[in-house]
Design a protein around this motif. Structure first.
Motif, PDB file in Angstrom:
ATOM      1  N   VAL A 135       0.839  -1.192   0.000  1.00 25.90           N
ATOM      2  CA  VAL A 135       0.000   0.000   0.000  1.00 25.90           C
ATOM      3  C   VAL A 135       0.882   1.253   0.000  1.00 25.90           C
ATOM      4  O   VAL A 135       0.511   2.275  -0.564  1.00 25.90           O
ATOM      5  N   ASP A 136       2.094   1.175   0.570  1.00 27.28           N
ATOM      6  CA  ASP A 136       3.025   2.313   0.566  1.00 27.28           C
ATOM      7  C   ASP A 136       3.353   2.765  -0.846  1.00 27.28           C
ATOM      8  O   ASP A 136       3.435   3.963  -1.116  1.00 27.28           O
ATOM      9  N   THR A 137       3.578   1.806  -1.730  1.00 25.26           N
ATOM     10  CA  THR A 137       3.938   2.116  -3.113  1.00 25.26           C
ATOM     11  C   THR A 137       2.821   2.911  -3.771  1.00 25.26           C
ATOM     12  O   THR A 137       3.077   3.859  -4.506  1.00 25.26           O
ATOM     13  N   VAL A 138       1.586   2.531  -3.505  1.00 24.34           N
ATOM     14  CA  VAL A 138       0.431   3.229  -4.081  1.00 24.34           C
ATOM     15  C   VAL A 138       0.297   4.619  -3.464  1.00 24.34           C
ATOM     16  O   VAL A 138       0.090   5.599  -4.172  1.00 24.34           O
ATOM     17  N   LEU A 139       0.428   4.708  -2.150  1.00 24.14           N
ATOM     18  CA  LEU A 139       0.251   5.989  -1.462  1.00 24.14           C
ATOM     19  C   LEU A 139       1.320   7.013  -1.834  1.00 24.14           C
ATOM     20  O   LEU A 139       1.084   8.208  -1.767  1.00 24.14           O
ATOM     21  N   SER A 140       2.496   6.526  -2.255  1.00 30.73           N
ATOM     22  CA  SER A 140       3.579   7.451  -2.587  1.00 30.73           C
ATOM     23  C   SER A 140       3.637   7.799  -4.076  1.00 30.73           C
ATOM     24  O   SER A 140       4.508   8.534  -4.506  1.00 30.73           O
ATOM     25  N   ASN A 141       2.712   7.261  -4.863  1.00 27.60           N
ATOM     26  CA  ASN A 141       2.684   7.536  -6.293  1.00 27.60           C
ATOM     27  C   ASN A 141       1.404   8.300  -6.630  1.00 27.60           C
ATOM     28  O   ASN A 141       0.312   7.862  -6.292  1.00 27.60           O
ATOM     29  N   LYS A 142       1.563   9.439  -7.308  1.00 24.41           N
ATOM     30  CA  LYS A 142       0.427  10.312  -7.589  1.00 24.41           C
ATOM     31  C   LYS A 142      -0.709   9.588  -8.318  1.00 24.41           C
ATOM     32  O   LYS A 142      -1.864   9.668  -7.929  1.00 24.41           O
ATOM     33  N   GLU A 143      -0.366   8.877  -9.378  1.00 25.68           N
ATOM     34  CA  GLU A 143      -1.388   8.188 -10.168  1.00 25.68           C
ATOM     35  C   GLU A 143      -1.973   6.996  -9.405  1.00 25.68           C
ATOM     36  O   GLU A 143      -3.168   6.727  -9.461  1.00 25.68           O
ATOM     37  N   GLY A 144      -1.110   6.291  -8.683  1.00 21.55           N
ATOM     38  CA  GLY A 144      -1.568   5.171  -7.865  1.00 21.55           C
ATOM     39  C   GLY A 144      -2.521   5.633  -6.784  1.00 21.55           C
ATOM     40  O   GLY A 144      -3.567   5.030  -6.545  1.00 21.55           O
ATOM     41  N   LEU A 145      -2.173   6.747  -6.149  1.00 19.10           N
ATOM     42  CA  LEU A 145      -3.012   7.323  -5.100  1.00 19.10           C
ATOM     43  C   LEU A 145      -4.370   7.727  -5.661  1.00 19.10           C
ATOM     44  O   LEU A 145      -5.408   7.450  -5.062  1.00 19.10           O
ATOM     45  N   ALA A 146      -4.360   8.345  -6.843  1.00 19.59           N
ATOM     46  CA  ALA A 146      -5.615   8.764  -7.482  1.00 19.59           C
ATOM     47  C   ALA A 146      -6.505   7.549  -7.765  1.00 19.59           C
ATOM     48  O   ALA A 146      -7.716   7.581  -7.528  1.00 19.59           O
ATOM     49  N   ALA A 147      -5.895   6.472  -8.259  1.00 21.90           N
ATOM     50  CA  ALA A 147      -6.658   5.258  -8.565  1.00 21.90           C
ATOM     51  C   ALA A 147      -7.201   4.627  -7.279  1.00 21.90           C
ATOM     52  O   ALA A 147      -8.355   4.192  -7.227  1.00 21.90           O
ATOM     53  N   PHE A 148      -6.366   4.589  -6.236  1.00 21.43           N
ATOM     54  CA  PHE A 148      -6.783   4.016  -4.951  1.00 21.43           C
ATOM     55  C   PHE A 148      -7.931   4.838  -4.367  1.00 21.43           C
ATOM     56  O   PHE A 148      -8.909   4.291  -3.865  1.00 21.43           O
ATOM     57  N   ARG A 149      -7.826   6.149  -4.500  1.00 23.16           N
ATOM     58  CA  ARG A 149      -8.883   7.048  -4.015  1.00 23.16           C
ATOM     59  C   ARG A 149     -10.201   6.795  -4.734  1.00 23.16           C
ATOM     60  O   ARG A 149     -11.261   6.763  -4.110  1.00 23.16           O
ATOM     61  N   THR A 150     -10.112   6.652  -6.054  1.00 21.58           N
ATOM     62  CA  THR A 150     -11.303   6.370  -6.862  1.00 21.58           C
ATOM     63  C   THR A 150     -11.955   5.076  -6.394  1.00 21.58           C
ATOM     64  O   THR A 150     -13.176   4.993  -6.230  1.00 21.58           O
ATOM     65  N   PHE A 151     -11.108   4.071  -6.153  1.00 19.55           N
ATOM     66  CA  PHE A 151     -11.613   2.793  -5.669  1.00 19.55           C
ATOM     67  C   PHE A 151     -12.273   2.950  -4.302  1.00 19.55           C
ATOM     68  O   PHE A 151     -13.381   2.452  -4.075  1.00 19.55           O
ATOM     69  N   LEU A 152     -11.623   3.638  -3.379  1.00 19.74           N
ATOM     70  CA  LEU A 152     -12.174   3.820  -2.028  1.00 19.74           C
ATOM     71  C   LEU A 152     -13.496   4.589  -2.082  1.00 19.74           C
ATOM     72  O   LEU A 152     -14.417   4.299  -1.324  1.00 19.74           O
ATOM     73  N   LYS A 153     -13.581   5.544  -3.017  1.00 15.54           N
ATOM     74  CA  LYS A 153     -14.820   6.297  -3.197  1.00 15.54           C
ATOM     75  C   LYS A 153     -15.948   5.345  -3.578  1.00 15.54           C
ATOM     76  O   LYS A 153     -17.059   5.444  -3.069  1.00 15.54           O
TER      77      LYS A 153
END
Length: 144
Positions: free
Chosen positions: A14-32
Motif C-alpha cells: 500500500v506504501d507504493t500506491v500511497l507514494s505515487n500520484k497516479e496510484g493514489l488517485a486510482a486508490f482514491r477512486t476505488f475507495l470512493k
C-alpha cells in the motif's frame, strides 16, 4: 507518469500506491466506490500535519483533522476504536505532531489489510495496469 513496472509494483504494498500520484488517485477512486475514501483522506491529512512547523498551524490543522475525521458525527468520520478516539479528544486542546499517530496507524492497517487487497482485484486497478501496458507497447512497437 508511471511506467508499467511501477504499476505492477503497486501490488507489492500500500506504501507504493500511497507514494505515487497516479496510484493514489486510482486508490482514491476505488475507495470512493466503496464509500471509504475518508480513510485515505485522513491518512494524507496526517502526513501533511506531521510536516507542520509553526505551533499556530499545528493547533489549527489538528483542530481541522479532529473536526473532519475524529469527533462524533464528523463529516468524514473514520472508524477507530474508542480508546484511540478518547485519547485524541482529551489531548486535542494541546496537540503534538504525534497526536494522530495511533489513529493513522490504525487506518493504515485497515487500508493495507482490507481495502488494498480488494483494490488489487478491482476493475480500477486492472484498467490502470492495462492502460500502462498498452502505452508501453505502443512506445516500443511503433511499427504495429
Amino acid at each position: 507518469r508511471s511506467n508499467p513496472g511501477e504499476t505492477m509494483a503497486w501490488s507489492e504494498s500500500v506504501d507504493t500506491v500511497l507514494s505515487n500520484k497516479e496510484g493514489l488517485a486510482a486508490f482514491r477512486t476505488f475507495l470512493k466506490s466503496e464509500f471509504s475514501e475518508e480513510n485515505v483522506e485522513f491518512w494524507l491529512a496526517c502526513e501533511d500535519f506531521k510536516k507542520t512547523k509553526s505551533s499556530t498551524k499545528i493547533a489549527l490543522k489538528a483542530q481541522k483533522i479532529y473536526s473532519d475525521f475524529i469527533q462524533a458525527d464528523a463529516p468524514k468520520e473514520i472508524n477507530i476504536d474508542f480508546h484511540t478516539k478518547n485519547d485524541i479528544s482529551q489531548n486535542i486542546s494541546e496537540p503534538t505532531l504525534s497526536c494522530f499517530d495511533a489513529a493513522q496507524s490504525s487506518i493504515y492497517c485497515l487500508m493495507a489489510k482490507d481495502s488494498f487487497p480488494r483494490f488489487l482485484r478491482s476493475e480500477v486497478y486492472k484498467e490502470l495496469v492495462k492502460k500502462h501496458q498498452d502505452r508501453h507497447q505502443k512506445r516500443w512497437l511503433p511499427f504495429l
